[in-house]
Design a protein around this motif. Structure first.
Motif, short mmCIF file in Angstrom:
data_model
loop_
_atom_site.label_atom_id
_atom_site.label_comp_id
_atom_site.label_asym_id
_atom_site.label_seq_id
_atom_site.Cartn_x
_atom_site.Cartn_y
_atom_site.Cartn_z
N GLY A 142 0.78 -1.23 0.00
CA GLY A 142 0.00 0.00 0.00
C GLY A 142 0.81 1.27 0.00
N GLY A 143 1.77 1.37 0.89
CA GLY A 143 2.68 2.50 0.98
C GLY A 143 3.92 2.05 1.73
N VAL A 144 5.05 2.60 1.38
CA VAL A 144 6.30 2.20 2.03
C VAL A 144 6.39 2.88 3.39
CG1 VAL A 144 8.82 2.19 1.88
CG2 VAL A 144 7.44 1.78 -0.17
N LYS A 145 6.56 2.08 4.44
CA LYS A 145 6.63 2.61 5.79
C LYS A 145 7.98 3.28 6.02
CE LYS A 145 3.17 -0.21 5.62
NZ LYS A 145 2.80 -0.76 4.28
N ALA A 146 7.96 4.45 6.65
CA ALA A 146 9.18 5.22 6.84
C ALA A 146 10.23 4.44 7.61
CB ALA A 146 8.85 6.53 7.56
N GLY A 147 9.80 3.62 8.57
CA GLY A 147 10.75 2.88 9.40
C GLY A 147 11.58 1.87 8.65
N LEU A 148 11.12 1.46 7.48
CA LEU A 148 11.88 0.48 6.70
C LEU A 148 13.20 1.05 6.20
CD1 LEU A 148 9.04 -1.23 4.63
CD2 LEU A 148 10.28 -2.18 6.59
N THR A 149 13.30 2.35 6.11
CA THR A 149 14.54 2.97 5.65
C THR A 149 15.55 3.13 6.79
OG1 THR A 149 13.82 5.26 6.07
CG2 THR A 149 13.21 4.28 3.95
N ALA A 150 15.12 2.84 8.02
CA ALA A 150 15.96 3.11 9.18
C ALA A 150 16.36 1.85 9.93
CB ALA A 150 15.24 4.07 10.14
N THR A 151 16.15 0.68 9.33
CA THR A 151 16.52 -0.57 9.99
C THR A 151 17.16 -1.53 9.00
OG1 THR A 151 15.69 -2.51 11.19
CG2 THR A 151 14.18 -1.51 9.60
N ARG A 152 18.20 -2.20 9.45
CA ARG A 152 18.82 -3.24 8.62
C ARG A 152 18.02 -4.52 8.64
NH1 ARG A 152 25.30 -2.79 10.11
NH2 ARG A 152 25.60 -0.66 9.35
N ALA A 153 17.09 -4.64 9.56
CA ALA A 153 16.32 -5.87 9.70
C ALA A 153 15.37 -6.11 8.54
CB ALA A 153 15.53 -5.85 11.01
N ALA A 154 15.12 -5.08 7.72
CA ALA A 154 14.15 -5.22 6.63
C ALA A 154 14.71 -5.97 5.43
CB ALA A 154 13.65 -3.85 6.19
N GLY A 155 16.04 -5.98 5.25
CA GLY A 155 16.61 -6.61 4.07
C GLY A 155 16.19 -5.89 2.81
N ARG A 156 15.96 -6.65 1.75
CA ARG A 156 15.52 -6.09 0.47
C ARG A 156 14.02 -5.78 0.56
NH1 ARG A 156 13.62 -8.90 -4.23
NH2 ARG A 156 14.16 -10.88 -3.23
N VAL A 157 13.64 -4.56 0.21
CA VAL A 157 12.24 -4.15 0.33
C VAL A 157 11.55 -4.24 -1.03
CG1 VAL A 157 10.67 -2.27 0.95
CG2 VAL A 157 12.76 -2.66 2.29
N VAL A 158 10.44 -4.97 -1.05
CA VAL A 158 9.62 -5.11 -2.26
C VAL A 158 8.27 -4.46 -1.96
CG1 VAL A 158 8.52 -6.70 -3.88
CG2 VAL A 158 10.76 -7.27 -2.89
N PHE A 159 7.89 -3.51 -2.79
CA PHE A 159 6.68 -2.72 -2.57
C PHE A 159 5.55 -3.22 -3.47
CE2 PHE A 159 4.50 1.48 -3.73
CZ PHE A 159 3.56 1.35 -2.71
N VAL A 160 4.41 -3.53 -2.84
CA VAL A 160 3.21 -3.96 -3.56
C VAL A 160 2.20 -2.82 -3.53
CG1 VAL A 160 1.34 -5.64 -3.65
CG2 VAL A 160 3.63 -6.35 -2.89
N GLU A 161 1.91 -2.25 -4.68
CA GLU A 161 0.95 -1.16 -4.76
C GLU A 161 -0.47 -1.71 -4.68
OE1 GLU A 161 2.62 2.34 -7.34
OE2 GLU A 161 2.82 0.48 -8.49
N LEU A 162 -1.29 -1.10 -3.86
CA LEU A 162 -2.68 -1.53 -3.70
C LEU A 162 -3.67 -0.45 -4.09
CD1 LEU A 162 -2.45 -3.43 -0.28
CD2 LEU A 162 -2.43 -4.42 -2.58
N GLY A 163 -3.19 0.63 -4.67
CA GLY A 163 -4.07 1.71 -5.09
C GLY A 163 -4.59 2.57 -3.96
N LEU A 164 -3.84 2.67 -2.86
CA LEU A 164 -4.28 3.52 -1.76
C LEU A 164 -4.25 4.99 -2.17
CD1 LEU A 164 -2.55 1.98 1.39
CD2 LEU A 164 -4.62 1.24 0.19
N PRO A 165 -5.24 5.77 -1.75
CA PRO A 165 -5.26 7.20 -2.10
C PRO A 165 -4.36 8.02 -1.18
CG PRO A 165 -7.22 6.65 -0.82
CD PRO A 165 -6.48 5.35 -1.04
N LEU A 166 -3.06 7.74 -1.23
CA LEU A 166 -2.10 8.47 -0.40
C LEU A 166 -1.77 9.81 -1.03
CD1 LEU A 166 0.19 5.46 0.45
CD2 LEU A 166 -0.87 6.93 2.16
N ASP A 167 -1.75 10.85 -0.21
CA ASP A 167 -1.42 12.20 -0.68
C ASP A 167 0.10 12.38 -0.62
OD1 ASP A 167 -1.06 14.87 -1.18
OD2 ASP A 167 -2.41 15.57 0.42
#
Length: 225
Positions: free
Chosen positions: A185-210
């Motif tokens: 839906g949207g990339v969470k800000a915390g994923l950029t601040a932790t090594r625990a996430a590894g490789r991040v794959v984003f799945v778009e769900l059509g959320l109406p994010l501004d």
């Protein structure tokens, strides 16, 4: 190839999900299908004639439901065990996994087993980054040696359980470090601040994010079926 996308707080993402959920959009099913696709790509190749072994850790929240529906999609490719970390879970999603051939196991069985891959669906953005407790804590600490040694890979559902979604912090460091995090839906800000996430794959769900509410940017892979 990585693409640069905006990052958002958990509150912004939950607010954007709300109207779609109210309208009956099957976001969980769509997320689960994408999760299963990424897991198939991540699974190590088994020896000839063997099947991969997957453990699904499912909590009460939506991430647990995503993981259980993905489990149902993965039983043709792998032997799938399911552990409900809170002792209960999504009834329909669990039923779908079991009907497809997954097995529900307890912590004692899990301790005696080796897995090629773990799907971490314990908690998600509804959590505040508080320490994992009870069955969730026991499961993670049991699996950590195999994960840290590289014998077992982890795919995190939306974000690694125990990681705070906005700043990437953890309460006590008890987190399964992921090889891949599949975020929806949207990339969470915390994923950029932790090594625990590894490789991040984003799945778009059509959320109406501004985009005006974005709090940063991240380089991620975009999932395309």
């Amino acid at each position: 190839m990585a693409e640069t996308v905006p990052t958002y707080t958990a509150a912004a993402i939950r607010a954007a999900e709300a109207p779609l959920l109210a309208a009956g959009e099957p976001l969980m099913r769509r997320a689960a299908a994408a999760l299963a696709g990424v897991v198939r790509d991540t699974l190590p190749l088994p020896e000839a004639g063997a099947r991969a072994r997957i453990l699904v850790l499912a909590g009460r929240g939506d991430n647990g439901g995503d993981a259980l529906y993905a489990a149902a999609d993965l039983t043709e490719r792998a032997d799938v065990d399911v552990l409900l970390t809170a002792g209960e879970g999504h009834g329909d999603a669990l039923a779908a996994a079991l009907a497809a051939g997954a097995r529900q196991v307890d912590l004692a069985h899990m301790r005696d087993s080796e897995y090629d891959l773990v799907i971490d669906g314990i908690v998600g953005i509804g959590a505040t980054g508080a320490a994992l407790r009870g069955g969730a804590h026991d499961a993670v600490t049991t699996l950590l040696p195999a994960v840290l040694s590289g014998r077992t890979r982890v795919v995190a559902v939306d974000l690694p359980s125990g990681v705070q979604p906005d700043d990437g912090s953890t309460a006590d460091g008890v987190v399964l470090p992921a090889s891949v995090t599949v975020t929806f839906g949207g990339v969470k800000a915390g994923l950029t601040a932790t090594r625990a996430a590894g490789r991040v794959v984003f799945v778009e769900l059509g959320l109406p994010l501004d985009p005006a509410t974005a709090v940063g940017e991240a380089d991620v892979e975009i999932y395309r079926a």
